[in-house]
Write a protein that holds these residues in place. Structure first.
Motif: not given
Lengths: 197, 508
Positions: A105-115, A117-120, A125-128, B225-233
């Motif tokens: 559960w801890r790791r499951f929760g942690a996947t939502f706190l990564t960079t 996850a923030a990017r997604v 948010v932008l898409a919606l 967009m989830k991936r952090k780094v882009s790949a190298r060509i």
């Protein structure tokens, strides 16, 4: 995405409840947090399946129209609901048997706190915001331009490891945003005769 | 046979106009670009472009979509070789040997051989399509409700079983979800509205195109967009046009991979990616240089690229003759055909025989185009690949919104796209395959109507579903593939057959 190599509580070898785990490890998706995600989705699927089966059972049987009783509209959805409930139950039951400690559960929760996850989340948010708010509120070209601009600036400034100077990002993003907004609108409206939202 | 050849000649002649050739050129080029940009797949490209082909005549519209399909599956190889990430899932196997080749400075050779292999693979598939489709049609004309019910179920089950990443049950769940989506809206037997929750927009059901734009467009954007780094060509400055002897040397691998790819393509809902893996595995087993596989083997690269391209004509065989999509992109093509008034299925050859051969001609023209464009435009395509995703993805998303809106000009379809995009993303993250979902959506009606019509015909009796010969065979296949995904049974059978090797080799 850096979880420890193997789950200590998973029973090794024969009788392992997680089948088909290829030994070569084809990806980083498996692990304790996936087991927890499976438990959660299993329960959700079970609930959906039961709800669908119930709704199909309650569905009108059209007796007044004297249809053949084997052709009631609820037949197939009902069967599908039962099948989905069974799959959900299997999925959930299997994950319950694996990893009884709290690490999953801890790791499951942690996947939502990564960079990641923030990017997604930012993309979502932008898409919606674009599809549900901007489109319909602004003219289509302006809505699209605003979306493209916000998207580029956000990802090139906030999420970038080595961002360009701000003025450059803003300028190029602005130019691209207007070109995209106007081109898409013109092409679809005059080229394909689509009445845009 | 002779009649077929004459129709084939007519098919080719039909497209020898400037307008057709122009469409072939832009559509294939666009397809290649879609394929080589990671995050844009063949299915999404075809789904988005359905909107653009709306004003075209049916044959030109399907021609353009087919070229996009072929172009995209080929285009993915370029990214696999130079970037080490598959441009589309179909090129995953290409990455294994393509990228090591690029690393050792043979990127040009790899790109060239990928091009010729894709072309040859499609050709093998085309021959099979032209030969098998009429035969299958003849058989399918005798199919009734019972057979079509089993075929629909088989399509969803086999797709769920074979495209699931490691867990068949997730494939089945995806298929069931797709089938349930298809249950929404007016059903075909009594005109009853199911699961509409009082919303008039749901009365017509969920359209496949916006759903696909969501599941393959928005979901893919989120993944990218989830991936952090882009790949190298990797640099590729060596000769691109392959030597004839390099191609000829691996002729056996090419033909074998082409046939395997075609037959994988025929299996409903199992498309190019599995075609590539199947051919790759077979080539490795037969190869004299098996130890080179995965380290930059030309044979491995050829097998993968031939296999995935051959799956395209292969997937068109059930698509055209049974209206049973051979791949996810073929499902979108079926939707596009309906929009343009072409009804695929056993009656196609009766009602519209030239169309079948026109499809063969379309595929041949697309093959020619990837050969020419792929070998000539190396530098240009390399530049396209360097477009950063931060700049590309917002534009793609704008097109997703317009594309889903434009088909019926209603915002409801945009909401469908959003829902499928976000749910699709989470399903994908949890390793649920998308192909069975598509199969479910498109085959749901077929399954539903034929099960109930069959029951009505037999007065509620289930026996014809099991006793008619073709029904029995397909039913057996369905039952077997479900049974084999149960671990206990799988282990038991493995132990039964491979007694002396011990029980350690759980098949997958």
């Amino acid at each position: 995405m850096s979880h420890e190599s193997s789950d200590p509580s998973a029973p090794p070898g024969a009788g392992g409840p997680v089948p088909d785990q290829p030994a070569d490890g084809n990806g980083d998706g498996d692990g304790a947090h996936m087991v927890r995600a499976d438990l959660l989705t299993g329960v959700i699927l079970l609930v959906i399946g039961v709800a669908v089966a119930w709704a199909s059972w309650e569905m009108p049987r059209l007796e007044v129209r004297r249809i053949h009783p084997a052709t009631v509209p609820g037949l197939v959805p009902g069967l599908l609901g039962i099948a989905l409930a069974i799959c959900g139950a299997i999925l959930a039951a299997r994950s319950v048997r694996v990893a009884a400690d709290g690490a999953g559960w801890r790791r499951f929760g942690a996947t939502f706190l990564t960079t990641s996850a923030a990017r997604v989340a930012a993309t979502m948010v932008l898409a919606l915001g674009y599809a549900l708010v901007l489109v319909g509120w602004l003219p289509f070209w302006a809505a699209s331009a605003a979306f493209v601009f916000a998207f580029i600036v956000l990802f090139e400034r906030v999420f970038a490891s080595s961002p360009h100077p701000l003025w450059r990002t803003v300028l190029t993003a602005g130019v691209q945003a207007i070109i995209v907004g106007v081109t898409v609108s013109v092409v679809f409206q005059t080229g394909f005769l689509v009445r845009l939202p | 046979m002779l009649e077929g050849l004459a129709l084939l000649g007519d098919g080719v002649a039909h497209f020898l106009t400037w307008q057709s050739l122009f469409n072939v050129l832009w559509a294939t080029l666009l397809g290649i670009i879609i394929g080589l940009l990671p995050g844009l797949t063949a299915t999404m490209g075809v789904a988005l472009l359905v909107t653009l082909t709306y004003p075209m005549s049916p044959d030109q519209a399907i021609l353009s979509l087919m070229c996009i399909y072929v172009g995209a599956i080929y285009g993915g190889s370029r990214t696999a070789i130079l970037l080490a990430i598959p441009g589309t899932p179909a090129s995953a196997a290409t990455t294994l040997d393509g990228n090591p080749l690029a690393m050792s400075g043979k990127g040009g050779l790899a790109m060239g051989l990928a091009t010729t292999s894709s072309a040859l693979g499609t050709l093998v598939g085309i021959v099979c399509l032209a030969l098998l489709a009429p035969l299958l049609t003849e058989a399918a004309l005798n199919f009734g409700s019972y057979e079509f019910f089993w075929l629909a179920l088989f399509g969803v089950v086999i797709s769920g079983r074979l495209t699931a990443f490691d867990d068949p049950i997730k494939g089945y769940v995806a298929g069931l979800l797709g089938l349930l989506v298809a249950m929404i809206g007016m059903e075909g037997l009594h005109g009853f509205r199911r699961f509409t929750f009082g919303m008039p927009a749901l009365g017509g059901g969920i359209d496949l195109i916006p759903a696909m734009v969501g599941a393959f467009g928005l979901a893919e954007i989120l993944v990218v967009m989830k991936r952090k780094v882009s790949a190298r060509i990797f640099d590729a400055s060596d000769r691109v046009v392959p030597r004839f002897k390099d191609v000829w040397k691996y002729r056996r691998t090419t033909v074998r991979s082409g046939v395997i790819g075609t037959f994988v393509g025929i299996v409903p809902g199992v498309g190019e990616d599995i075609g590539a893996w199947g051919s790759y595995a077979a080539a490795k087993r037969k190869s004299a240089e098996a130890d080179r596989f995965g380290k930059g083997s030309l044979e491995g690269l050829i097998a993968a690229e031939t296999g995935n391209s051959a799956a395209i004509p292969g997937s068109m065989i059930p698509t055209l003759t049974l209206a049973l999509p051979g791949s996810a992109a073929a499902a979108v093509l079926i939707a596009a055909m309906y929009i343009h008034g072409i009804r695929p299925g056993p009656m196609l050859l009766v009602e519209n025989a030239p169309f079948l051969y026109q499809v063969v001609a379309m595929l041949a023209l697309a093959t020619l185009a990837i050969l020419v464009l792929g070998l000539a435009l190396t530098r240009v395509l390399l530049r396209v690949m360097t477009v950063p995703r931060e700049r590309l993805m917002p534009v793609v998303y704008v097109l997703c919104v317009v594309g889903s809106f434009a088909i019926a000009q209603r915002m409801f379809d945009v909401y469908v796209m959003l829902a499928f995009g976000i749910i699709g993303f989470f399903l994908r993250e949890m390793r649920y395959p998308m192909a069975p979902l598509v199969m479910g959506i498109i085959l749901g009606t077929l399954l539903d109507v034929n099960l109930r019509r069959g029951l009505a015909l037999s007065n509620g009796d289930l026996t014809p579903f099991f006793t008619r010969p073709v029904s029995a065979v397909i039913c057996g296949l369905v039952v077997l593939s479900i049974l084999f995904s149960i671990p206990v049974i799988q282990r038991f059978v493995t132990r039964l057959f491979i007694k002396d090797r011990g029980p350690q080799s759980g098949g997958g």
